[in-house]
Design an enzyme around this catalytic site. Structure first.
Site, PDB file in Angstrom:
ATOM      1  N   PRO A   2       0.834  -1.215   0.000  1.00 26.27           N
ATOM      2  CA  PRO A   2       0.000   0.000   0.000  1.00 26.27           C
ATOM      3  C   PRO A   2       0.866   1.261   0.000  1.00 26.27           C
ATOM      4  CG  PRO A   2      -0.636  -1.535   1.751  1.00 26.27           C
ATOM      5  CD  PRO A   2       0.664  -2.012   1.205  1.00 26.27           C
ATOM      6  N   GLU A   3       0.500   2.196  -0.864  1.00 28.13           N
ATOM      7  CA  GLU A   3       1.199   3.481  -0.940  1.00 28.13           C
ATOM      8  C   GLU A   3       0.205   4.594  -0.627  1.00 28.13           C
ATOM      9  OE1 GLU A   3       3.353   3.745  -4.650  1.00 28.13           O
ATOM     10  OE2 GLU A   3       3.732   1.600  -4.684  1.00 28.13           O
ATOM     11  N   LYS A  58       2.781   7.196   4.337  1.00 24.16           N
ATOM     12  CA  LYS A  58       2.010   5.944   4.310  1.00 24.16           C
ATOM     13  C   LYS A  58       1.469   5.599   5.692  1.00 24.16           C
ATOM     14  CE  LYS A  58       5.199   4.322   0.742  1.00 24.16           C
ATOM     15  NZ  LYS A  58       6.260   3.339   0.454  1.00 24.16           N
ATOM     16  N   ARG A 109       1.983 -10.975   6.019  1.00 27.22           N
ATOM     17  CA  ARG A 109       3.419 -11.190   6.278  1.00 27.22           C
ATOM     18  C   ARG A 109       3.903 -10.575   7.580  1.00 27.22           C
ATOM     19  NH1 ARG A 109       6.803 -10.225   0.921  1.00 27.22           N
ATOM     20  NH2 ARG A 109       8.419 -10.987   2.335  1.00 27.22           N
ATOM     21  N   ARG A 148      21.396  15.661  -6.156  1.00 26.46           N
ATOM     22  CA  ARG A 148      21.542  14.226  -5.917  1.00 26.46           C
ATOM     23  C   ARG A 148      21.957  13.479  -7.181  1.00 26.46           C
ATOM     24  NH1 ARG A 148      18.661  12.330  -1.600  1.00 26.46           N
ATOM     25  NH2 ARG A 148      19.750  10.394  -2.109  1.00 26.46           N
ATOM     26  N   ARG A 257      14.794  -2.623  -5.778  1.00 22.80           N
ATOM     27  CA  ARG A 257      13.352  -2.531  -6.011  1.00 22.80           C
ATOM     28  C   ARG A 257      13.037  -2.852  -7.471  1.00 22.80           C
ATOM     29  NH1 ARG A 257      10.651   0.138  -2.021  1.00 22.80           N
ATOM     30  NH2 ARG A 257       8.933  -1.016  -2.928  1.00 22.80           N
TER      31      ARG A 257
END
Ligand SMILES: [Zn+2]
Length: 268
Positions: A2-3, A58, A109, A148, A257
């Site tokens: 979930p985001e 989140k 989980r 960055r 990811r």
């Protein structure tokens, strides 16, 4: 996982259903998720009413009449359901409310967390700007991006830069802006940053309007799925055809990811 759009959907639905209710019972089936000593956790909740429900990044935040907050983070497979069928082995913590409705923190989980905290200071200290706030401007994004060297995909996942953006929607935003996920953040042009900024806000807003994406086990609080994944252009579409150019969608790993992109639409 979930985001922002999924947590925002849960927040909106819970706000309509349980604002003003108070806790009359807590059943902890799995102590691992609860960050407080169990007795203190239950004592701190029973009798408290829910004044307001908020989201930050989140995190789902229930503001209580005591002034304290109940913080929930769904991590990988967590979810919040209202009045689900009983007999669910993944129901980790069960909250009974004064109208006898049942709110369940479900987690397959068991990476999710639930914490009763004095305030949101610790959460705030970890989180950057909300991407749907007015203060999230192209200039803000440019300021954080330009210094960055990391791949832009990695930077988009840093919660202390943009709060709530996660793997699926970062991939979708990069596709919408036609930016390769491995491109160094500092190498993005001003125009690319402007496109990325509007892609992020568009992708998130559309996903909220669709009630989130049910690609894994995410459910809305009544157990029904969201439909945002139906609009995905690249995320979770490995080897399927790009709707724009008909190339095959590829998956690479960027800083551990899984990352989906179109090699034609998003050239390096
Ligand atoms: Zn394409």
């Amino acid at each position: 996982m979930p985001e922002l759009p999924e947590v925002e959907t849960i927040k909106n639905e819970l706000s309509q259903s349980i604002t003003g209710r108070s806790f009359i019972g807590i059943t902890i089936n799995d102590a691992r998720l609860v960050q407080n000593p169990l007795e203190e956790f239950s004592r701190g909740l029973i009798g408290q009413s829910i004044l307001q429900i908020a989201r930050r990044g989140k995190y789902l935040i229930l503001h209580l009449s005591s002034g304290r907050v109940l913080l929930m983070h769904l991590r990988m497979t967590g979810g919040v359901l209202l009045n689900p069928p009983l007999q669910d082995k993944f129901a980790r913590v069960i909250f009974e409310l004064d109208d006898h409705s049942i709110m369940v923190f479900r987690d397959i989980r068991r990476f999710g967390t639930i914490e009763l905290a004095d305030d949101t200071t610790r959460v705030e200290s970890k989180l950057g700007m909300e991407p749907l706030d007015e203060a999230f401007t192209p200039a803000y994004l440019e300021a954080v991006i330009k210094k960055r060297q990391v791949p832009i995909k990695s930077l988009l996942l840093e919660q202390n830069v943009i709060a709530g953006l996660g793997n699926m929607y970062a991939d979708e935003a990069l596709f919408a802006a036609r930016i390769h996920p491995l491109k160094a953040a500092s190498a993005l042009s001003r125009l690319e940053i402007q496109h990325l900024h509007s892609a992020i806000t568009d992708v998130l807003s559309e996903a909220i309007a669709c009630g989130g994406a049910s690609v894994a086990n995410y459910q809305k609080i009544d157990g029904s799925p969201g439909s945002a994944h139906c609009n995905f252009e690249v995320a979770h579409r490995l080897d399927q055809t790009c709707y724009t150019c008909h190339s095959r969608i590829r998956r690479i790993v960027v800083r551990q990811r899984g990352t989906y992109f179109c090699p034609h639409c998003q050239r390096k």
